[in-house]
Scaffold this motif. Structure first.
Motif, PDB file in Angstrom:
ATOM      1  N   ALA A 164     -90.662  22.520  13.140  1.00 45.48           N
ATOM      2  CA  ALA A 164     -91.892  22.233  12.399  1.00 45.48           C
ATOM      3  C   ALA A 164     -92.065  20.726  12.204  1.00 45.48           C
ATOM      4  CB  ALA A 164     -91.868  22.940  11.044  1.00 45.48           C
ATOM      5  N   GLY A 165     -91.781  19.946  13.240  1.00 49.32           N
ATOM      6  CA  GLY A 165     -91.853  18.501  13.089  1.00 49.32           C
ATOM      7  C   GLY A 165     -90.925  18.016  11.994  1.00 49.32           C
ATOM      8  N   ILE A 166     -89.691  18.496  12.001  1.00 50.30           N
ATOM      9  CA  ILE A 166     -88.748  18.229  10.914  1.00 50.30           C
ATOM     10  C   ILE A 166     -87.931  16.966  11.220  1.00 50.30           C
ATOM     11  CG2 ILE A 166     -86.815  19.143   9.577  1.00 50.30           C
ATOM     12  CD1 ILE A 166     -87.829  21.965  10.384  1.00 50.30           C
ATOM     13  N   THR A 167     -88.041  15.984  10.352  1.00 45.37           N
ATOM     14  CA  THR A 167     -87.334  14.723  10.548  1.00 45.37           C
ATOM     15  C   THR A 167     -85.833  14.897  10.322  1.00 45.37           C
ATOM     16  OG1 THR A 167     -89.274  13.487   9.800  1.00 45.37           O
ATOM     17  CG2 THR A 167     -87.152  12.338   9.763  1.00 45.37           C
ATOM     18  N   ILE A 168     -85.049  14.339  11.220  1.00 47.95           N
ATOM     19  CA  ILE A 168     -83.594  14.356  11.090  1.00 47.95           C
ATOM     20  C   ILE A 168     -83.186  13.329  10.029  1.00 47.95           C
ATOM     21  CG2 ILE A 168     -81.402  13.952  12.285  1.00 47.95           C
ATOM     22  CD1 ILE A 168     -82.876  14.661  14.906  1.00 47.95           C
ATOM     23  N   THR A 169     -82.515  13.780   8.977  1.00 45.56           N
ATOM     24  CA  THR A 169     -82.010  12.877   7.944  1.00 45.56           C
ATOM     25  C   THR A 169     -80.558  13.225   7.637  1.00 45.56           C
ATOM     26  OG1 THR A 169     -82.608  14.268   6.041  1.00 45.56           O
ATOM     27  CG2 THR A 169     -84.314  12.786   6.896  1.00 45.56           C
ATOM     28  N   ASP A 170     -79.836  12.248   7.107  1.00 47.73           N
ATOM     29  CA  ASP A 170     -78.439  12.487   6.753  1.00 47.73           C
ATOM     30  C   ASP A 170     -78.330  13.547   5.669  1.00 47.73           C
ATOM     31  OD1 ASP A 170     -77.626  10.556   8.555  1.00 47.73           O
ATOM     32  OD2 ASP A 170     -77.518   8.956   7.058  1.00 47.73           O
ATOM     33  N   GLU A 171     -79.263  13.531   4.718  1.00 51.34           N
ATOM     34  CA  GLU A 171     -79.218  14.502   3.615  1.00 51.34           C
ATOM     35  C   GLU A 171     -79.405  15.924   4.131  1.00 51.34           C
ATOM     36  OE1 GLU A 171     -80.085  10.509   2.223  1.00 51.34           O
ATOM     37  OE2 GLU A 171     -81.097  11.775   3.710  1.00 51.34           O
ATOM     38  N   ARG A 172     -80.371  16.111   5.003  1.00 53.08           N
ATOM     39  CA  ARG A 172     -80.604  17.447   5.556  1.00 53.08           C
ATOM     40  C   ARG A 172     -79.440  17.893   6.442  1.00 53.08           C
ATOM     41  NH1 ARG A 172     -87.001  16.422   7.139  1.00 53.08           N
ATOM     42  NH2 ARG A 172     -87.855  16.884   5.050  1.00 53.08           N
ATOM     43  N   ALA A 173     -78.843  16.935   7.163  1.00 50.78           N
ATOM     44  CA  ALA A 173     -77.750  17.270   8.072  1.00 50.78           C
ATOM     45  C   ALA A 173     -76.494  17.727   7.329  1.00 50.78           C
ATOM     46  CB  ALA A 173     -77.417  16.070   8.959  1.00 50.78           C
ATOM     47  N   GLU A 174     -76.456  17.524   6.029  1.00 49.30           N
ATOM     48  CA  GLU A 174     -75.324  18.005   5.244  1.00 49.30           C
ATOM     49  C   GLU A 174     -75.393  19.516   5.013  1.00 49.30           C
ATOM     50  OE1 GLU A 174     -75.223  15.815   1.622  1.00 49.30           O
ATOM     51  OE2 GLU A 174     -74.631  13.921   2.569  1.00 49.30           O
ATOM     52  N   ILE A 175     -76.594  20.091   5.110  1.00 48.52           N
ATOM     53  CA  ILE A 175     -76.751  21.517   4.793  1.00 48.52           C
ATOM     54  C   ILE A 175     -77.237  22.359   5.967  1.00 48.52           C
ATOM     55  CG2 ILE A 175     -77.071  21.141   2.324  1.00 48.52           C
ATOM     56  CD1 ILE A 175     -80.078  21.284   2.745  1.00 48.52           C
ATOM     57  N   VAL A 176     -77.739  21.705   7.036  1.00 46.45           N
ATOM     58  CA  VAL A 176     -78.154  22.421   8.240  1.00 46.45           C
ATOM     59  C   VAL A 176     -77.703  21.623   9.454  1.00 46.45           C
ATOM     60  CG1 VAL A 176     -80.175  23.530   7.174  1.00 46.45           C
ATOM     61  CG2 VAL A 176     -80.419  21.279   8.285  1.00 46.45           C
ATOM     62  N   ASP A 177     -77.734  22.254  10.622  1.00 42.36           N
ATOM     63  CA  ASP A 177     -77.449  21.554  11.870  1.00 42.36           C
ATOM     64  C   ASP A 177     -78.756  21.205  12.566  1.00 42.36           C
ATOM     65  OD1 ASP A 177     -74.727  21.556  11.610  1.00 42.36           O
ATOM     66  OD2 ASP A 177     -74.402  23.337  12.840  1.00 42.36           O
TER      67      ASP A 177
ATOM     68  N   ASP B  16     -94.635  27.696   4.014  1.00 44.90           N
ATOM     69  CA  ASP B  16     -94.883  26.316   3.606  1.00 44.90           C
ATOM     70  C   ASP B  16     -93.673  25.455   3.947  1.00 44.90           C
ATOM     71  OD1 ASP B  16     -97.356  26.940   2.645  1.00 44.90           O
ATOM     72  OD2 ASP B  16     -96.717  27.113   0.539  1.00 44.90           O
ATOM     73  N   PHE B  17     -93.936  24.202   4.291  1.00 36.86           N
ATOM     74  CA  PHE B  17     -92.882  23.323   4.786  1.00 36.86           C
ATOM     75  C   PHE B  17     -91.718  23.187   3.808  1.00 36.86           C
ATOM     76  CE2 PHE B  17     -90.880  19.210   5.518  1.00 36.86           C
ATOM     77  CZ  PHE B  17     -90.632  19.268   6.869  1.00 36.86           C
ATOM     78  N   ASN B  18     -92.025  23.089   2.513  1.00 35.58           N
ATOM     79  CA  ASN B  18     -90.954  22.834   1.552  1.00 35.58           C
ATOM     80  C   ASN B  18     -89.972  23.995   1.432  1.00 35.58           C
ATOM     81  OD1 ASN B  18     -93.225  24.164   0.289  1.00 35.58           O
ATOM     82  ND2 ASN B  18     -92.195  23.921  -1.665  1.00 35.58           N
ATOM     83  N   GLY B  19     -90.307  25.153   1.984  1.00 33.15           N
ATOM     84  CA  GLY B  19     -89.381  26.286   1.945  1.00 33.15           C
ATOM     85  C   GLY B  19     -88.553  26.455   3.205  1.00 33.15           C
ATOM     86  N   ILE B  20     -88.827  25.635   4.215  1.00 33.37           N
ATOM     87  CA  ILE B  20     -88.200  25.856   5.521  1.00 33.37           C
ATOM     88  C   ILE B  20     -86.707  25.517   5.526  1.00 33.37           C
ATOM     89  CG2 ILE B  20     -88.132  24.961   7.887  1.00 33.37           C
ATOM     90  CD1 ILE B  20     -91.142  25.043   7.926  1.00 33.37           C
ATOM     91  N   ILE B  21     -86.332  24.339   5.070  1.00 35.70           N
ATOM     92  CA  ILE B  21     -84.919  23.962   5.068  1.00 35.70           C
ATOM     93  C   ILE B  21     -84.091  24.935   4.222  1.00 35.70           C
ATOM     94  CG2 ILE B  21     -83.236  22.189   4.428  1.00 35.70           C
ATOM     95  CD1 ILE B  21     -84.728  21.470   6.931  1.00 35.70           C
TER      96      ILE B  21
END
Length: 255
Positions: A95-108, A77-82
């Motif tokens: 998985a069509g994952i939008t680039i966001t500043d918040e996500r970029a803090e924990i993944v590349d 499920d999408f919510n478990g991917i990050i």
């Protein structure tokens, strides 16, 4: 959960000819890749073959061949991917994952590979909604863990009844069944549904909200970000990207 080993062409080793020792085995280049099985037409299960197909699946296959790795593909499920990438349980997510500043803090993230945004989907006979403000007081379906859910919470808050669903098919069925008045989600997925299973029963309205870009996700500090970016640039330069885009969406220049 079915795991698939996707073979990719690896460059022939010349280490022995150079007299090198301690060469890494091919297994060192087998990466764990995760996707969401319900984000059509980016990724979906082919009922005949039992394999994942779609725009993202063609993209990762080509990138693997050019960057020099093989991969095991799994779905969740999408919510478990990050979180799965963040904790190192998988190496890559597409998985069509939008680039966001918040996500970029924990993944590349890779360089962007798809331009998108958010759209409103309503029943074909509903004339009460033409823009976002018209969703006030409505029941809206969206997807758990998505940027569309965050956008709704920020812009509508308590003025609408927002229901996050685990899969995109769930929210579309809710709309068709009358459980929600509208769906608000990623433009390409909404558009694809409206032209396939939802044809004649739903319609897309309003502007494209929250211009977004999708990126491929890696564990922080991954050595594969640069090779994948180089491969992606090559695909765009030699026309391969446009060919894959045309297969699933039509001409890239027509977006």
């Amino acid at each position: 959960m079915k795991h698939q080993l996707k073979t990719a062409t690896l460059a022939a080793s010349v280490a022995l000819g150079l007299g090198l020792t301690g060469v890494a085995s091919a297994d060192d280049h087998v990466l764990e890749v995760v996707t969401d099985p319900s984000f059509v037409p980016f990724e979906m299960m082919d009922q005949e073959s039992g394999e994942m197909v779609g725009f993202d699946m063609d993209i990762i296959s080509e990138l693997a061949e050019r960057a020099g790795f093989e991969y095991n593909l799994r779905t969740m499920d999408f919510n478990g991917i990050i979180p799965a990438v963040q904790t190192g349980n998988v190496d890559i997510a597409i998985a069509g994952i939008t680039i966001t500043d918040e996500r970029a803090e924990i993944v590349d993230f890779s360089d962007p590979y798809y331009d998108s945004g958010l759209r409103i989907l309503i029943g074909a006979n509903d004339d009460s909604v033409q823009e976002l403000e018209d969703l006030n007081g409505k029941k809206i379906g969206t997807k758990v863990g998505s940027t569309s859910y965050d956008f709704l919470e920020k812009n509508l808050g308590d003025s609408a009844d927002i229901t996050p669903y685990p899969g995109s098919s769930d929210m579309y069925m809710a709309l068709l069944g009358g459980s929600v008045d509208a769906v608000f989600y990623d433009a390409p997925n909404v558009g694809y549904f409206s032209k396939t299973k939802g044809e004649g029963r739903v319609k897309v309205v309003g502007d494209l909200y929250e211009g977004q870009q999708y990126g491929i996700v890696f564990v922080k500090g991954s050595e594969w970000v640069e090779p994948v970016n180089e491969a992606l640039a090559e695909m765009k330069a030699d026309g391969t990207y446009d060919e894959i885009h045309a297969k699933w969406f039509g001409s890239a220049s027509g977006e």
